[in-house]
Design a protein around this motif. Structure first.
Motif, PDB file in Angstrom:
ATOM      1  N   VAL B  10      42.593  47.084  52.250  1.00  0.00           N
ATOM      2  CA  VAL B  10      43.643  47.352  51.873  1.00  0.00           C
ATOM      3  C   VAL B  10      44.425  45.685  51.669  1.00  0.00           C
ATOM      4  CG1 VAL B  10      46.078  48.252  52.080  1.00  0.00           C
ATOM      5  CG2 VAL B  10      44.060  49.518  52.656  1.00  0.00           C
ATOM      6  N   TYR B  11      45.226  45.504  50.643  1.00  0.00           N
ATOM      7  CA  TYR B  11      45.885  44.266  50.286  1.00  0.00           C
ATOM      8  C   TYR B  11      47.569  44.781  50.459  1.00  0.00           C
ATOM      9  CZ  TYR B  11      42.170  41.463  48.495  1.00  0.00           C
ATOM     10  OH  TYR B  11      40.987  40.785  48.283  1.00  0.00           O
ATOM     11  N   ASN B  12      48.238  43.882  51.127  1.00  0.00           N
ATOM     12  CA  ASN B  12      49.528  43.981  51.218  1.00  0.00           C
ATOM     13  C   ASN B  12      49.958  45.670  51.735  1.00  0.00           C
ATOM     14  OD1 ASN B  12      50.117  41.605  49.681  1.00  0.00           O
ATOM     15  ND2 ASN B  12      49.661  42.385  48.010  1.00  0.00           N
ATOM     16  N   LEU B  16      44.709  49.863  47.808  1.00  0.00           N
ATOM     17  CA  LEU B  16      43.399  50.238  48.447  1.00  0.00           C
ATOM     18  C   LEU B  16      42.391  49.615  47.402  1.00  0.00           C
ATOM     19  CD1 LEU B  16      41.595  51.620  50.263  1.00  0.00           C
ATOM     20  CD2 LEU B  16      41.629  53.774  48.936  1.00  0.00           C
ATOM     21  N   VAL B  17      41.643  48.709  47.848  1.00  0.00           N
ATOM     22  CA  VAL B  17      40.645  48.024  46.949  1.00  0.00           C
ATOM     23  C   VAL B  17      39.207  48.304  47.172  1.00  0.00           C
ATOM     24  CG1 VAL B  17      39.855  45.779  46.211  1.00  0.00           C
ATOM     25  CG2 VAL B  17      42.243  46.238  46.275  1.00  0.00           C
ATOM     26  N   LEU B  18      38.714  48.362  48.568  1.00  0.00           N
ATOM     27  CA  LEU B  18      37.666  48.820  48.920  1.00  0.00           C
ATOM     28  C   LEU B  18      37.472  50.138  49.530  1.00  0.00           C
ATOM     29  CD1 LEU B  18      35.736  45.777  50.300  1.00  0.00           C
ATOM     30  CD2 LEU B  18      35.916  46.211  47.917  1.00  0.00           C
ATOM     31  N   ALA B  36      31.336  44.779  37.601  1.00  0.00           N
ATOM     32  CA  ALA B  36      32.101  44.330  36.811  1.00  0.00           C
ATOM     33  C   ALA B  36      33.511  43.718  37.306  1.00  0.00           C
ATOM     34  CB  ALA B  36      32.561  45.401  35.695  1.00  0.00           C
ATOM     35  N   ASN B  37      33.936  42.966  36.462  1.00  0.00           N
ATOM     36  CA  ASN B  37      35.363  42.400  36.992  1.00  0.00           C
ATOM     37  C   ASN B  37      36.215  43.235  37.718  1.00  0.00           C
ATOM     38  OD1 ASN B  37      36.568  40.146  37.030  1.00  0.00           O
ATOM     39  ND2 ASN B  37      36.757  39.610  34.890  1.00  0.00           N
ATOM     40  N   GLY B  38      36.587  43.068  38.781  1.00  0.00           N
ATOM     41  CA  GLY B  38      37.713  43.781  39.201  1.00  0.00           C
ATOM     42  C   GLY B  38      37.202  44.899  40.330  1.00  0.00           C
ATOM     43  N   ALA B  39      35.820  45.032  40.409  1.00  0.00           N
ATOM     44  CA  ALA B  39      35.014  46.204  41.130  1.00  0.00           C
ATOM     45  C   ALA B  39      35.114  45.876  42.556  1.00  0.00           C
ATOM     46  CB  ALA B  39      33.377  45.974  40.743  1.00  0.00           C
ATOM     47  N   GLY B  40      35.385  44.473  43.236  1.00  0.00           N
ATOM     48  CA  GLY B  40      35.643  44.196  44.471  1.00  0.00           C
ATOM     49  C   GLY B  40      34.900  43.487  45.206  1.00  0.00           C
ATOM     50  N   LYS B  41      33.944  42.795  44.400  1.00  0.00           N
ATOM     51  CA  LYS B  41      32.986  41.972  44.905  1.00  0.00           C
ATOM     52  C   LYS B  41      33.220  40.624  45.807  1.00  0.00           C
ATOM     53  CE  LYS B  41      31.312  40.836  40.811  1.00  0.00           C
ATOM     54  NZ  LYS B  41      32.598  41.713  39.850  1.00  0.00           N
ATOM     55  N   SER B  42      34.592  40.063  45.230  1.00  0.00           N
ATOM     56  CA  SER B  42      34.968  38.900  45.972  1.00  0.00           C
ATOM     57  C   SER B  42      35.690  39.340  47.312  1.00  0.00           C
ATOM     58  CB  SER B  42      35.998  38.235  45.035  1.00  0.00           C
ATOM     59  OG  SER B  42      35.389  37.728  43.959  1.00  0.00           O
ATOM     60  N   THR B  43      36.189  40.700  47.187  1.00  0.00           N
ATOM     61  CA  THR B  43      37.042  41.236  48.417  1.00  0.00           C
ATOM     62  C   THR B  43      35.799  41.598  49.438  1.00  0.00           C
ATOM     63  OG1 THR B  43      38.868  42.160  46.775  1.00  0.00           O
ATOM     64  CG2 THR B  43      38.499  43.018  49.091  1.00  0.00           C
ATOM     65  N   THR B  44      35.085  41.971  49.026  1.00  0.00           N
ATOM     66  CA  THR B  44      33.684  42.364  49.996  1.00  0.00           C
ATOM     67  C   THR B  44      33.457  40.932  50.904  1.00  0.00           C
ATOM     68  OG1 THR B  44      32.993  44.021  48.645  1.00  0.00           O
ATOM     69  CG2 THR B  44      31.565  43.200  50.440  1.00  0.00           C
ATOM     70  N   THR B  54      44.173  35.437  54.645  1.00  0.00           N
ATOM     71  CA  THR B  54      45.117  34.370  54.070  1.00  0.00           C
ATOM     72  C   THR B  54      45.483  35.144  52.848  1.00  0.00           C
ATOM     73  OG1 THR B  54      43.215  33.634  52.816  1.00  0.00           O
ATOM     74  CG2 THR B  54      43.721  32.465  54.868  1.00  0.00           C
ATOM     75  N   GLN B  55      45.011  36.158  52.464  1.00  0.00           N
ATOM     76  CA  GLN B  55      45.593  36.866  51.270  1.00  0.00           C
ATOM     77  C   GLN B  55      46.294  38.327  51.433  1.00  0.00           C
ATOM     78  OE1 GLN B  55      42.865  36.863  48.184  1.00  0.00           O
ATOM     79  NE2 GLN B  55      42.737  34.668  48.167  1.00  0.00           N
ATOM     80  N   GLN B  56      46.721  38.424  52.775  1.00  0.00           N
ATOM     81  CA  GLN B  56      47.527  39.686  53.160  1.00  0.00           C
ATOM     82  C   GLN B  56      46.519  40.960  52.909  1.00  0.00           C
ATOM     83  OE1 GLN B  56      50.180  38.409  54.317  1.00  0.00           O
ATOM     84  NE2 GLN B  56      50.384  36.503  52.985  1.00  0.00           N
TER      85      GLN B  56
HETATM   86  N1  ADP Z   1      45.026  39.285  46.967  1.00  0.00           N
HETATM   87  C1  ADP Z   1      45.279  40.459  46.439  1.00  0.00           C
HETATM   88  N2  ADP Z   1      46.151  41.293  46.451  1.00  0.00           N
HETATM   89  C2  ADP Z   1      46.143  42.383  45.734  1.00  0.00           C
HETATM   90  N3  ADP Z   1      45.145  42.807  44.940  1.00  0.00           N
HETATM   91  C3  ADP Z   1      44.119  42.068  44.891  1.00  0.00           C
HETATM   92  C4  ADP Z   1      43.855  40.746  45.651  1.00  0.00           C
HETATM   93  N4  ADP Z   1      42.791  40.199  45.329  1.00  0.00           N
HETATM   94  C5  ADP Z   1      42.218  41.076  44.395  1.00  0.00           C
HETATM   95  N5  ADP Z   1      42.794  42.264  44.315  1.00  0.00           N
HETATM   96  C6  ADP Z   1      42.530  43.370  43.359  1.00  0.00           C
HETATM   97  O1  ADP Z   1      41.288  44.038  44.070  1.00  0.00           O
HETATM   98  C7  ADP Z   1      40.633  44.373  43.162  1.00  0.00           C
HETATM   99  C8  ADP Z   1      39.135  43.774  43.265  1.00  0.00           C
HETATM  100  O2  ADP Z   1      39.521  42.364  43.214  1.00  0.00           O
HETATM  101  P1  ADP Z   1      37.884  41.335  43.374  1.00  0.00           P
HETATM  102  O3  ADP Z   1      37.644  41.575  44.749  1.00  0.00           O
HETATM  103  O4  ADP Z   1      38.502  39.854  43.169  1.00  0.00           O
HETATM  104  O5  ADP Z   1      36.970  41.835  42.416  1.00  0.00           O
HETATM  105  P2  ADP Z   1      35.472  41.187  41.731  1.00  0.00           P
HETATM  106  O6  ADP Z   1      35.493  40.015  42.291  1.00  0.00           O
HETATM  107  O7  ADP Z   1      34.558  42.138  41.623  1.00  0.00           O
HETATM  108  O8  ADP Z   1      35.915  41.004  40.155  1.00  0.00           O
HETATM  109  C9  ADP Z   1      41.164  44.021  41.698  1.00  0.00           C
HETATM  110  O9  ADP Z   1      41.848  45.233  41.119  1.00  0.00           O
HETATM  111  C10 ADP Z   1      42.150  42.935  42.085  1.00  0.00           C
HETATM  112  O10 ADP Z   1      43.177  42.996  41.215  1.00  0.00           O
END
Ligand code: ADP
Ligand code: MG
Lengths: 258, 265
Positions: B10-12, B16-18, B36-44, B54-56
Motif C-alpha cells: 500500500v502506498y500512502n 493498494l498496488v500489490l 504491462a506498465n503499471g502492473a506493479g513490477k517496480s513496486t515488487t 522512501t516512497q511512503q
Molecule cells: N510512490 C508511489 N505512490 C503512489 N502510487 C504509486 C507509487 N509508485 C507506483 N505507484 C502506482 O503503483 C502502480 C504500479 O506501479 P509500478 O510498480 O511502478 O509498475 P510497473 O513497474 O509494473 O510499471 C501504478 O499504478 C503506479 O501509479
C-alpha cells in the motif's frame, strides 16, 4: 569617498572573506546533504567560540572550572561541538524525517532561539573582550603601498592568521570530500537520497555526520571570529548579513560538494 | 533463496498496488518478471530491496524471506549488506561523479581494504572494458548504454548474491540490448549471482531467464519455465507480438489483443 582608503579596504575585505567562507561551508554542508537550511548555524558558531573561551578559563573571576591553554581548549571545544551536532540531528531532526521541509527548517529556527537563550543563561550576555587570542591588536604588518592612505596597507596579524587558517581548513575539507570514502558517501547522498540508499549508503547516518562536521566547522569559524572581535551572545549570531550571504552562497554551492 | 509470500503493498496508507504477489528465486537462477506498465513490477522489486519506505510504501500483508531472514521490516542499507542490490529503473547515476566514483559508491558500505576494492573494480572493468577508458569521465555525459553499464557495474561492487534489475533494456538500441543481456548472463554464470529481471521486452527476457512470472494489476497471473512461457500462445500474441506462424504482428493487431489482456488472468 576617499580613494586612498580603497587598497586598505580591499585587502581587509578579502581577508574577512576567508572566515565568512568557512562559516558558510557548515551551512552548505547540511543544505547539500539534507536540503535543510540550518538557521541555527550562527548560534553554533557562537557556542563554539564560547566553549573555547570557557575551556581556556578566560572568565578570570576565580571560579574557572577549566584553565586550558588555547591549543587544548580549541580541540576540546571542537569535539564537544561535533558531539552536539550529532545529538541535535538525532534528537531534533531525525524524528522529523518525512515531515514537510518547511517544518524541519522552522525546527532549526527554534533551535537557534534555544541555543541563543541557553548560551545567554550559562555565560551571561555581557561581551567577553578577553578571548585568549594569541595576537594583540597592535600586532600589525605594514606593507608599503604608494598612493594609499599613509602610503601603506596595514594588516592585523590576527586577521592574516585567521585568513590563512580558514583557507587551509577549506582545502582540507575539499580533500576530505574528494578523496575519502565518507566524503564520497556524502557527495553521493547530496546528489540523490533514494539512489544513495539503493547502493547501501546509510543515509540517516550521513545526515548525522554532516551535522557533526558542521559543529566542527562552526567552532573553527567561531574561534577565528572571536580572535578578531571577542565573544558576545547578541553579536556573533547576527553577524551583519551573514545569513543572507550564506543563503545565496548555499544556492550556488553545487561545485563545492559534487 | 528469495521467497516473496503473498505480499500486499500500500502506498500512502491508501493506494493498494500489490494484491497478493508470490514468487521465488533460487540460487544461480535468472527469473524474469513481465507485465504491462503499471502492473506493479517496480513496486515488487522495491518491496524486496526495502526502497518502498522512501516512497511512503509499506508491505501490509505477507512477508519476504531471504536465506531464511525476514526482509520486509529492514532498512535498505541492511538489505544491501545481506547481498541484495537493486538497479533502479531509468539507470540513475550520481551524475556529477566520475564513472569510477559511481562504481566505488556501490561498495561504500563494505569494510574491505583498498586492494580488495581494486580487484572488484577490475572485475567490473573486465565485464565492461569500455568503462575502463571512461573511468575519470563525469558519468552524466555517457550514452544510455554506457550508463546502463555503470549502474550494473555499481551493483556488482556490492558483491551481491541477488541482483534486482528494473528494465535494463529501456530506451536502448536493439544491438545494445543484446550486448547488455549477454553480460547479464555472463555475470550470472561466472559470478554466480542470481538475477530477478523486470522487463517489458518479453522477448529478450524470456530468452535470458530460466523461469518467469507475468504480472497484471498487482497480481501474478501466470508463471512457469521461461521456455514454456515463450511457447504460450497468449504470451506470444500479446507480449511477443507474434502470430502462430512466427511473424511480427502490426501494431494494430497487437492493439486488438490488448482487449484480450484481462483474459490472461
Ligand atoms: N510512490 C508511489 N505512490 C503512489 N502510487 C504509486 C507509487 N509508485 C507506483 N505507484 C502506482 O503503483 C502502480 C504500479 O506501479 P509500478 O510498480 O511502478 O509498475 P510497473 O513497474 O509494473 O510499471 C501504478 O499504478 C503506479 O501509479
Ligand atoms: Mg516500473
Amino acid at each position: 569617498m576617499n580613494w586612498q582608503l580603497v587598497p586598505q579596504q580591499f585587502v581587509t575585505g578579502v581577508l574577512n572573506g576567508g572566515i565568512i567562507a568557512i562559516i558558510a561551508l557548515g551551512i552548505v554542508l547540511i543544505y547539500r546533504s539534507s536540503e535543510v537550511f540550518n538557521f541555527s548555524h550562527g548560534q553554533l558558531v557562537m557556542l563554539g567560540a564560547f566553549l573555547t573561551w570557557w575551556f581556556a578559563g578566560a572568565n578570570e573571576d576565580g571560579k574557572e572550572i577549566f584553565n586550558l591553554p588555547l591549543w587544548a581548549a580549541i580541540p576540546l571545544a571542537i569535539a564537544v561541538m561535533a558531539g552536539l551536532g550529532l545529538v541535535i540531528e538525532r534528537l531534533a531532526l531525525r524524528p522529523m524525517t518525512g515531515q514537510p521541509l518547511l517544518a524541519i527548517i522552522l525546527m532549526t529556527l527554534g533551535l537557534a532561539q534555544f541555543l541563543e537563550g541557553a548560551t545567554a543563561i550559562v555565560f551571561g550576555i555581557e561581551p567577553k573582550n578577553n578571548f585568549p587570542s594569541p595576537f594583540s591588536p597592535s600586532d600589525v604588518i605594514t606593507i608599503p603601498f604608494p598612493g594609499a592612505f599613509n602610503d601603506a596597507i596595514i594588516l592585523k596579524q590576527a586577521l592574516l592568521a585567521t585568513f590563512v587558517v580558514a583557507i587551509v581548513a577549506a582545502l582540507l575539507f575539499m580533500l576530505f570530500f574528494q578523496y575519502t570514502r565518507t566524503g564520497l558517501a556524502m557527495r553521493a547522498t547530496s546528489a540523490d537520497h533514494e539512489l544513495a540508499r539503493s547502493v547501501g549508503i546509510n543515509v540517516p547516518r550521513i545526515f548525522g555526520l554532516s551535522w557533526g562536521i558542521a559543529g566542527v566547522i562552526a567552532t573553527l569559524g567561531g574561534v577565528l571570529l572571536a580572535t578578531l572581535t571577542g565573544v558576545e551572545v547578541l553579536n556573533l549570531p547576527n553577524l551583519p548579513n551573514l545569513r543572507m550571504i550564506n543563503a545565496s552562497y548555499g544556492e550556488r554551492s553545487h561545485l563545492w560538494l559534487h | 533463496m528469495l521467497k516473496v509470500n503473498n505480499i500486499e503493498v500500500v502506498y500512502n496508507d491508501v493506494i493498494l498496488v500489490l494484491r497478493g504477489v508470490t514468487l521465488a528465486v533460487e540460487p544461480r537462477q535468472i527469473v524474469a518478471l513481465l507485465g504491462a506498465n503499471g502492473a506493479g513490477k517496480s513496486t515488487t522489486l522495491k518491496a524486496i530491496s526495502g526502497l518502498l519506505r522512501t516512497q511512503q510504501g509499506e508491505v501490509t500483508r505477507g512477508n519476504i524471506e531471504f536465506d531464511g531472514q525476514r526482509l520486509d521490516r529492514q532498512a535498505p542499507d541492511d538489505i544491501v549488506r545481506q547481498g541484495i542490490v537493486q538497479v533502479l529503473e531509468g539507470r540513475p547515476l550520481f551524475q556529477h561523479l566520475t564513472v569510477e566514483e559511481n562504481l566505488r559508491s556501490g561498495a561504500l558500505f563494505r569494510r574491505d581494504g583498498a586492494a580488495v576494492l581494486r580487484e572488484d573494480l577490475e572485475r567490473v572493468y573486465n565485464y565492461f572494458p569500455r568503462l575502463r577508458d571512461f573511468r575519470q569521465r563525469t558519468s552524466g555525459y555517457l550514452s544510455g548504454g554506457e550508463q546502463q553499464m555503470v549502474v550494473i557495474g555499481r551493483a556488482l561492487m556490492s558483491r551481491p548474491k541477488l541482483m534486482l534489475l528494473d528494465e535494463p533494456s529501456l530506451g536502448l538500441a536493439p544491438m545494445l540490448v543484446q550486448n547488455i543481456f549477454d553480460i547479464i548472463r555472463r555475470i550470472n554464470r561466472e559470478s554466480g549471482v542470481s538475477i530477478l529481471l523486470v522487463e517489458q521486452n518479453a522477448h529478450v527476457a524470456l530468452q535470458t531467464a530460466d523461469y518467469a512470472y507475468v504480472m497484471e494489476n498487482g497480481r501474478v497471473v501466470l508463471d512457469g519455465p521461461a521456455a514454456t512461457l515463450a511457447q504460450n500462445a497468449d504470451i506470444k500474441e500479446f507480449y511477443l507480438g507474434l502470430t502462430a506462424v512466427g511473424e511480427r504482428k502490426s501494431y494494430r493487431d497487437v492493439k486488438h489483443y490488448k482487449r484480450r489482456k484481462r483474459w490472461l488472468g
